[in-house]
Design an enzyme around this catalytic site. Structure first.
Site, short mmCIF file in Angstrom:
data_model
loop_
_atom_site.label_atom_id
_atom_site.label_comp_id
_atom_site.label_asym_id
_atom_site.label_seq_id
_atom_site.Cartn_x
_atom_site.Cartn_y
_atom_site.Cartn_z
N SER A 100 -3.51 -0.25 -7.63
CA SER A 100 -4.91 0.19 -7.59
C SER A 100 -5.76 -0.53 -8.63
O SER A 100 -5.26 -0.98 -9.67
CB SER A 100 -5.00 1.69 -7.82
OG SER A 100 -4.16 2.39 -6.95
N1 SAH Z 1 0.66 3.93 -7.95
C1 SAH Z 1 0.91 2.56 -7.57
C2 SAH Z 1 0.07 2.10 -6.41
C3 SAH Z 1 0.64 2.62 -5.19
S1 SAH Z 1 0.21 1.92 -3.66
C4 SAH Z 1 0.76 1.61 -8.73
O1 SAH Z 1 0.40 2.03 -9.84
O2 SAH Z 1 1.04 0.43 -8.53
C5 SAH Z 1 0.91 3.22 -2.68
C6 SAH Z 1 2.41 3.29 -2.64
O3 SAH Z 1 2.75 4.48 -1.94
C7 SAH Z 1 3.05 2.14 -1.89
O4 SAH Z 1 3.98 1.50 -2.71
C8 SAH Z 1 3.72 2.83 -0.69
O5 SAH Z 1 4.92 2.22 -0.32
C9 SAH Z 1 3.94 4.23 -1.23
N2 SAH Z 1 4.11 5.29 -0.22
C10 SAH Z 1 3.49 5.44 0.97
N3 SAH Z 1 3.91 6.54 1.61
C11 SAH Z 1 4.84 7.13 0.79
C12 SAH Z 1 5.65 8.31 0.89
N4 SAH Z 1 5.64 9.09 1.96
N5 SAH Z 1 6.48 8.59 -0.15
C13 SAH Z 1 6.54 7.80 -1.25
N6 SAH Z 1 5.80 6.67 -1.38
C14 SAH Z 1 4.96 6.33 -0.38
#
Ligand code: SAH
Length: 254
Positions: A100
């Site tokens: 993000s």
């Molecule tokens: N917080 C992260 C950004 C995350 S982007 C950072 O600091 O870099 C969103 C993430 O959520 C992705 O890696 C995606 O694979 C994950 N995601 C999506 N659906 C999910 C689920 N049901 N359970 C766990 N992770 C999930």
């Protein structure tokens, strides 16, 4: 009269001397800063990121601001992106996922209102950057990532940087982490269309859930468990990758 003039001259000479010595005292400090910046070329871009993108937009939580100064964001992006790590935008981290924008990490963390004794759950570890920011502020961070390669890579980066209070697990975050519940804060960094009920159930009393909700239009929602019940607050519009897994098969989904 002449004596008065002489003592006035003496007085102003003393003042000038005092001013000069104050200015001189400032010099070694400035040099130390320069040396530190020369040692670590990411220090200045990180300071600018915090000041221009985050504090200027109204983020005030002191421990959060300190954490953002400390966490080396460039270590959480692929080498091809590291020169952009401190820019005012999200960046690709591979496998169709993103880290993000720094301001969004700060906004969500401030909305979570984390304290030093808190136990926090994150859904969507991604690069691990948000988890590291939280780890600087709270007692324990539990983080779940559904893409195995991302979970492994984030775990590696966090271990290399010495974050011992972050626990990364590969899996679907829909059902939370019941063995470690309840949590003082839960932060979701992927957007479902409806809020997974197990996450609300795992909120401690006075706990906060921060979650982007929606499809093409998403809003950041904050839910607080109070003695009188759940209180929901809608905040800013956001754009996150969709939450995948069980939530897409949720029968309560519209
Ligand atoms: N917080 C992260 C950004 C995350 S982007 C950072 O600091 O870099 C969103 C993430 O959520 C992705 O890696 C995606 O694979 C994950 N995601 C999506 N659906 C999910 C689920 N049901 N359970 C766990 N992770 C999930």
């Amino acid at each position: 009269m002449r004596r008065m003039l002489r003592s006035l001259a003496l007085l102003s000479a003393t003042t000038i001397l005092l001013l000069v010595s104050c200015a001189m005292e400032g010099v070694p400090e400035a040099r130390e800063g320069d040396l530190a910046a020369a040692d670590d070329p990411t220090l200045r871009p990180r300071q600018r990121m915090v000041t221009d993108q985050i504090v200027a937009r109204g983020v005030t939580h002191p421990a959060l601001i300190e954490a953002l100064h400390k966490v080396p964001r460039h270590r959480f992006v692929p080498p091809s992106q590291s020169s952009h790590a401190y820019e005012d935008r999200p960046l690709p981290i591979g496998l169709d996922q993103t880290i993000s924008q720094p301001y969004i990490v700060a906004y969500m963390t401030q909305a979570l209102d984390p304290g030093p004794r808190d136990k926090v759950l994150e859904i969507g570890t991604g690069s691990g950057y948000q988890a590291a920011v939280l780890a600087e502020i709270v007692r324990e961070v539990y983080s779940i990532e559904i893409v195995p390669e991302l979970a492994r890579q984030a775990g590696r980066t966090l271990a290399e940087l010495g974050y011992e209070n972050v626990h990364v697990r590969e899996g679907d975050g829909y059902r939370g982490w019941p063995e470690e519940a309840p949590f003082d804060g839960i932060i979701v960094t992927a957007a479902p269309r409806t809020i997974p009920k197990p996450l609300i159930d795992q909120l401690a009393m006075n706990g906060r859930l921060v979650i982007p909700v929606g499809d093409w239009y998403q809003e950041l929602v904050v839910i607080t468990r109070t003695p009188e019940g759940l209180v929901e607050r809608r905040t800013i519009p956001v754009r996150f990758v969709p939450m995948t897994g069980e939530v897409t098969r949720d029968p309560s989904m519209p």
